[in-house]
Design a protein around this motif. Structure first.
Motif, PDB file in Angstrom:
ATOM      1  N   VAL A 197      35.535  50.531  45.905  1.00 45.84           N
ATOM      2  CA  VAL A 197      35.871  49.597  44.842  1.00 45.84           C
ATOM      3  C   VAL A 197      35.360  48.235  45.302  1.00 45.84           C
ATOM      4  O   VAL A 197      35.387  47.918  46.493  1.00 45.84           O
ATOM      5  N   SER A 198      34.844  47.444  44.361  1.00 47.07           N
ATOM      6  CA  SER A 198      34.340  46.128  44.735  1.00 47.07           C
ATOM      7  C   SER A 198      34.633  45.113  43.642  1.00 47.07           C
ATOM      8  O   SER A 198      34.923  45.474  42.500  1.00 47.07           O
ATOM      9  N   ALA A 199      34.589  43.859  44.051  1.00 42.72           N
ATOM     10  CA  ALA A 199      34.782  42.753  43.121  1.00 42.72           C
ATOM     11  C   ALA A 199      33.827  41.647  43.531  1.00 42.72           C
ATOM     12  O   ALA A 199      33.489  41.509  44.716  1.00 42.72           O
ATOM     13  N   THR A 200      33.396  40.859  42.553  1.00 40.41           N
ATOM     14  CA  THR A 200      32.451  39.775  42.810  1.00 40.41           C
ATOM     15  C   THR A 200      32.962  38.499  42.169  1.00 40.41           C
ATOM     16  O   THR A 200      33.482  38.528  41.043  1.00 40.41           O
ATOM     17  N   LEU A 201      32.816  37.396  42.887  1.00 41.81           N
ATOM     18  CA  LEU A 201      33.232  36.085  42.393  1.00 41.81           C
ATOM     19  C   LEU A 201      32.251  35.041  42.907  1.00 41.81           C
ATOM     20  O   LEU A 201      31.796  35.125  44.053  1.00 41.81           O
ATOM     21  N   THR A 202      31.930  34.058  42.067  1.00 42.75           N
ATOM     22  CA  THR A 202      31.095  32.942  42.507  1.00 42.75           C
ATOM     23  C   THR A 202      32.002  31.844  43.040  1.00 42.75           C
ATOM     24  O   THR A 202      32.951  31.430  42.371  1.00 42.75           O
ATOM     25  N   VAL A 203      31.704  31.411  44.265  1.00 42.81           N
ATOM     26  CA  VAL A 203      32.474  30.379  44.952  1.00 42.81           C
ATOM     27  C   VAL A 203      31.619  29.118  45.005  1.00 42.81           C
ATOM     28  O   VAL A 203      30.451  29.176  45.397  1.00 42.81           O
ATOM     29  N   ALA A 204      32.192  27.993  44.600  1.00 38.31           N
ATOM     30  CA  ALA A 204      31.441  26.731  44.538  1.00 38.31           C
ATOM     31  C   ALA A 204      31.375  26.060  45.906  1.00 38.31           C
ATOM     32  O   ALA A 204      31.798  24.914  46.090  1.00 38.31           O
ATOM     33  N   GLU A 205      30.856  26.785  46.871  1.00 34.69           N
ATOM     34  CA  GLU A 205      30.708  26.297  48.244  1.00 34.69           C
ATOM     35  C   GLU A 205      29.484  26.971  48.862  1.00 34.69           C
ATOM     36  O   GLU A 205      29.109  28.078  48.454  1.00 34.69           O
ATOM     37  N   PRO A 206      28.897  26.345  49.898  1.00 34.23           N
ATOM     38  CA  PRO A 206      27.748  26.953  50.565  1.00 34.23           C
ATOM     39  C   PRO A 206      28.127  28.251  51.296  1.00 34.23           C
ATOM     40  O   PRO A 206      29.248  28.383  51.800  1.00 34.23           O
ATOM     41  N   ALA A 207      27.170  29.173  51.378  1.00 32.78           N
ATOM     42  CA  ALA A 207      27.407  30.472  52.011  1.00 32.78           C
ATOM     43  C   ALA A 207      27.899  30.326  53.453  1.00 32.78           C
ATOM     44  O   ALA A 207      28.791  31.055  53.887  1.00 32.78           O
ATOM     45  N   ALA A 208      27.330  29.393  54.211  1.00 28.51           N
ATOM     46  CA  ALA A 208      27.724  29.234  55.621  1.00 28.51           C
ATOM     47  C   ALA A 208      29.197  28.851  55.742  1.00 28.51           C
ATOM     48  O   ALA A 208      29.890  29.307  56.652  1.00 28.51           O
ATOM     49  N   LYS A 209      29.680  28.052  54.818  1.00 29.52           N
ATOM     50  CA  LYS A 209      31.088  27.635  54.843  1.00 29.52           C
ATOM     51  C   LYS A 209      32.007  28.809  54.482  1.00 29.52           C
ATOM     52  O   LYS A 209      33.049  29.012  55.103  1.00 29.52           O
TER      53      LYS A 209
END
Length: 161
Positions: free
Chosen positions: A9-21
């Protein structure tokens, strides 16, 4: 958004931060209780950041349906590709000190959508769980909403830092 198939099972969300953080928060086991969408993770026993495949880290847990209520899991880093992927197998330590893993994996995949936006996919995969375990543990042991809750907790935690 979340998807369920036979073995994961998976879920996806866009986070308003840089990938490294985002990755740095995921690689810090002390954040996992705050990220957890099930409410089962209580506290990280190990404080060291996750830096290599094969690294072991333990978590104190609580689940009303567990025979002991409070218990400890052992996690083994299975994927570590900063800042794109991090994942671990979950298991336990037997009385003789040997580690045994159940066959399920937690994995976060991060895709930079720009300098300050990251698409994060959390996957719980139980495809390697042996048949005898499936007789007494139902998979997944939680509803898919717990994954999106985890991602929302992650996004909030990353934006606070």
């Amino acid at each position: 958004m979340h998807t369920v198939d036979q073995e994961n099972v998976s879920a996806t969300l866009t986070v308003a931060e840089p990938a490294a953080k985002v990755f740095a928060v995921l690689a810090d086991p002390t954040t996992h209780a705050a990220i957890d969408g099930t409410g089962w993770v209580r506290e990280s026993v190990n404080q060291a950041p996750l830096t290599e495949v094969g690294q072991i880290f333990r978590m104190d847990m609580h689940h009303a349906g567990h025979p002991d209520g409070d218990y400890r899991v052992v996690n083994k880093v299975q994927a570590l590709d900063p800042p794109r992927a991090i994942g671990w197998l979950t298991g336990y330590e037997k009385d003789d000190g040997q580690l045994e893993f159940g066959g399920w994996i937690w994995r976060y995949d991060l895709a930079a959508l720009g300098p300050s936006e990251t698409e994060v996919t959390l996957t719980y995969d139980w495809s390697a769980v042996p048949g005898f375990r499936r007789e007494y543990i139902q998979f997944p042991p939680f509803g898919p909403e717990h994954l999106i809750n985890s991602l929302r907790h992650l996004a909030a935690l990353v934006s606070e830092r």
